[in-house]
Design a protein around this motif. Sequence first.
Motif, PDB file in Angstrom:
ATOM      1  N   ALA A  14       0.823  -1.210   0.000  1.00  0.00           N
ATOM      2  CA  ALA A  14       0.000   0.000   0.000  1.00  0.00           C
ATOM      3  C   ALA A  14       0.855   1.257   0.000  1.00  0.00           C
ATOM      4  CB  ALA A  14      -0.933   0.000   1.209  1.00  0.00           C
ATOM      5  N   LEU A  15       1.923   1.270   0.801  1.00  0.00           N
ATOM      6  CA  LEU A  15       2.802   2.442   0.837  1.00  0.00           C
ATOM      7  C   LEU A  15       3.504   2.668  -0.498  1.00  0.00           C
ATOM      8  CD1 LEU A  15       4.331   2.173   4.415  1.00  0.00           C
ATOM      9  CD2 LEU A  15       2.651   3.821   3.589  1.00  0.00           C
ATOM     10  N   LEU A  16       3.932   1.584  -1.154  1.00  0.00           N
ATOM     11  CA  LEU A  16       4.562   1.725  -2.467  1.00  0.00           C
ATOM     12  C   LEU A  16       3.585   2.284  -3.501  1.00  0.00           C
ATOM     13  CD1 LEU A  16       6.722  -1.526  -2.667  1.00  0.00           C
ATOM     14  CD2 LEU A  16       7.548   0.825  -2.439  1.00  0.00           C
ATOM     15  N   LEU A  17       2.361   1.788  -3.483  1.00  0.00           N
ATOM     16  CA  LEU A  17       1.363   2.292  -4.430  1.00  0.00           C
ATOM     17  C   LEU A  17       1.007   3.752  -4.149  1.00  0.00           C
ATOM     18  CD1 LEU A  17      -0.997  -0.808  -4.691  1.00  0.00           C
ATOM     19  CD2 LEU A  17       0.590   0.046  -6.422  1.00  0.00           C
ATOM     20  N   VAL A  18       0.879   4.119  -2.881  1.00  0.00           N
ATOM     21  CA  VAL A  18       0.578   5.507  -2.537  1.00  0.00           C
ATOM     22  C   VAL A  18       1.738   6.414  -2.930  1.00  0.00           C
ATOM     23  CG1 VAL A  18       0.224   7.081  -0.586  1.00  0.00           C
ATOM     24  CG2 VAL A  18      -1.106   4.985  -0.752  1.00  0.00           C
ATOM     25  N   ALA A  19       2.975   5.972  -2.662  1.00  0.00           N
ATOM     26  CA  ALA A  19       4.145   6.786  -3.018  1.00  0.00           C
ATOM     27  C   ALA A  19       4.242   6.969  -4.531  1.00  0.00           C
ATOM     28  CB  ALA A  19       5.416   6.147  -2.480  1.00  0.00           C
ATOM     29  N   GLY A  20       3.987   5.902  -5.294  1.00  0.00           N
ATOM     30  CA  GLY A  20       4.013   6.016  -6.754  1.00  0.00           C
ATOM     31  C   GLY A  20       2.935   6.940  -7.270  1.00  0.00           C
ATOM     32  N   GLY A  21       1.732   6.823  -6.726  1.00  0.00           N
ATOM     33  CA  GLY A  21       0.639   7.708  -7.140  1.00  0.00           C
ATOM     34  C   GLY A  21       0.892   9.153  -6.761  1.00  0.00           C
ATOM     35  N   ALA A  22       1.447   9.383  -5.576  1.00  0.00           N
ATOM     36  CA  ALA A  22       1.746  10.750  -5.150  1.00  0.00           C
ATOM     37  C   ALA A  22       2.843  11.361  -6.022  1.00  0.00           C
ATOM     38  CB  ALA A  22       2.162  10.767  -3.674  1.00  0.00           C
ATOM     39  N   ALA A  23       3.861  10.568  -6.384  1.00  0.00           N
ATOM     40  CA  ALA A  23       4.933  11.082  -7.246  1.00  0.00           C
ATOM     41  C   ALA A  23       4.393  11.422  -8.632  1.00  0.00           C
ATOM     42  CB  ALA A  23       6.053  10.049  -7.351  1.00  0.00           C
ATOM     43  N   LEU A  25       1.294  12.245  -9.381  1.00  0.00           N
ATOM     44  CA  LEU A  25       0.436  13.406  -9.223  1.00  0.00           C
ATOM     45  C   LEU A  25       1.266  14.688  -9.080  1.00  0.00           C
ATOM     46  CD1 LEU A  25      -2.571  14.124  -8.993  1.00  0.00           C
ATOM     47  CD2 LEU A  25      -2.337  13.911  -6.519  1.00  0.00           C
ATOM     48  N   ALA A  26       2.325  14.605  -8.287  1.00  0.00           N
ATOM     49  CA  ALA A  26       3.193  15.773  -8.104  1.00  0.00           C
ATOM     50  C   ALA A  26       3.879  16.144  -9.418  1.00  0.00           C
ATOM     51  CB  ALA A  26       4.224  15.496  -7.018  1.00  0.00           C
ATOM     52  N   THR A  31       4.749  20.237  -9.370  1.00  0.00           N
ATOM     53  CA  THR A  31       5.296  20.575  -8.053  1.00  0.00           C
ATOM     54  C   THR A  31       6.543  19.763  -7.723  1.00  0.00           C
ATOM     55  OG1 THR A  31       3.814  18.997  -7.013  1.00  0.00           O
ATOM     56  CG2 THR A  31       3.067  21.282  -7.143  1.00  0.00           C
ATOM     57  N   LEU A  32       6.858  18.778  -8.511  1.00  0.00           N
ATOM     58  CA  LEU A  32       8.049  17.957  -8.302  1.00  0.00           C
ATOM     59  C   LEU A  32       9.239  18.670  -8.934  1.00  0.00           C
ATOM     60  CD1 LEU A  32       8.809  15.201  -7.081  1.00  0.00           C
ATOM     61  CD2 LEU A  32       8.512  14.215  -9.336  1.00  0.00           C
ATOM     62  N   ARG A  33      10.293  18.851  -8.165  1.00  0.00           N
ATOM     63  CA  ARG A  33      11.458  19.571  -8.688  1.00  0.00           C
ATOM     64  C   ARG A  33      12.047  18.835  -9.886  1.00  0.00           C
ATOM     65  NH1 ARG A  33      15.774  21.164  -4.296  1.00  0.00           N
ATOM     66  NH2 ARG A  33      14.589  20.020  -2.778  1.00  0.00           N
ATOM     67  N   GLY A  34      12.350  19.581 -10.916  1.00  0.00           N
ATOM     68  CA  GLY A  34      12.967  19.011 -12.109  1.00  0.00           C
ATOM     69  C   GLY A  34      11.987  18.334 -13.052  1.00  0.00           C
ATOM     70  N   ALA A  35      10.705  18.345 -12.730  1.00  0.00           N
ATOM     71  CA  ALA A  35       9.707  17.706 -13.583  1.00  0.00           C
ATOM     72  C   ALA A  35       8.862  18.783 -14.255  1.00  0.00           C
ATOM     73  CB  ALA A  35       8.821  16.778 -12.767  1.00  0.00           C
TER      74      ALA A  35
END
Length: 186
Positions: A14-23, A25-26, A31-35
Amino acid sequence: MTNAGHRLLWTIIALLLVAGGAAALAAGFGTLRGADPQAMLLSPGLLDRWRTAAPWSTLAAAVAGVLIALVGQRLLARELQRPAGSLRGTLSHPGRRPGRTRLAADVLADALVRDLTGNPGVRRARVVLTGDPPRPDVWIRVDLTADAPAAGVREHVRAAVRRFAATTDCQPAHLDVTARIEPGQP
């Protein structure tokens, strides 16, 4: 796998999926630096390598997808099989003298079912044992006839659990009893 192991596995997934989705989305909102939100998701160099390796790249992606699907199917099948941590095999108790007493968990559950269905008011019963052998959790479901007296059945279930605890030397750490009354004339 233990209950704690299952919880840890699903928490990590669940944490991996949330982190991937948040990245993602960012990156999409910029809002993600360099993106750059207008940039393509894959770099042009990676796309060129993908196209150069065709049809092997497509085949590799298909094989990886099938393997991931099989692993997911197996994990799901294991989760749906039995309650997590249900006792299988044998319950083993150390004796006062050298040696052990071994009892088959399924046989114990079947014996408790037979004891419970000995009351005329109990039509069917199901027993699941979970947890550690010296203090297992006992899950009981009884289907009662419409005319079964509740107090009599309650005392019968208590007596059956007491006999189970005395026979197996396993005092239930948790006892969950569900009673269902079949429709019919009260």
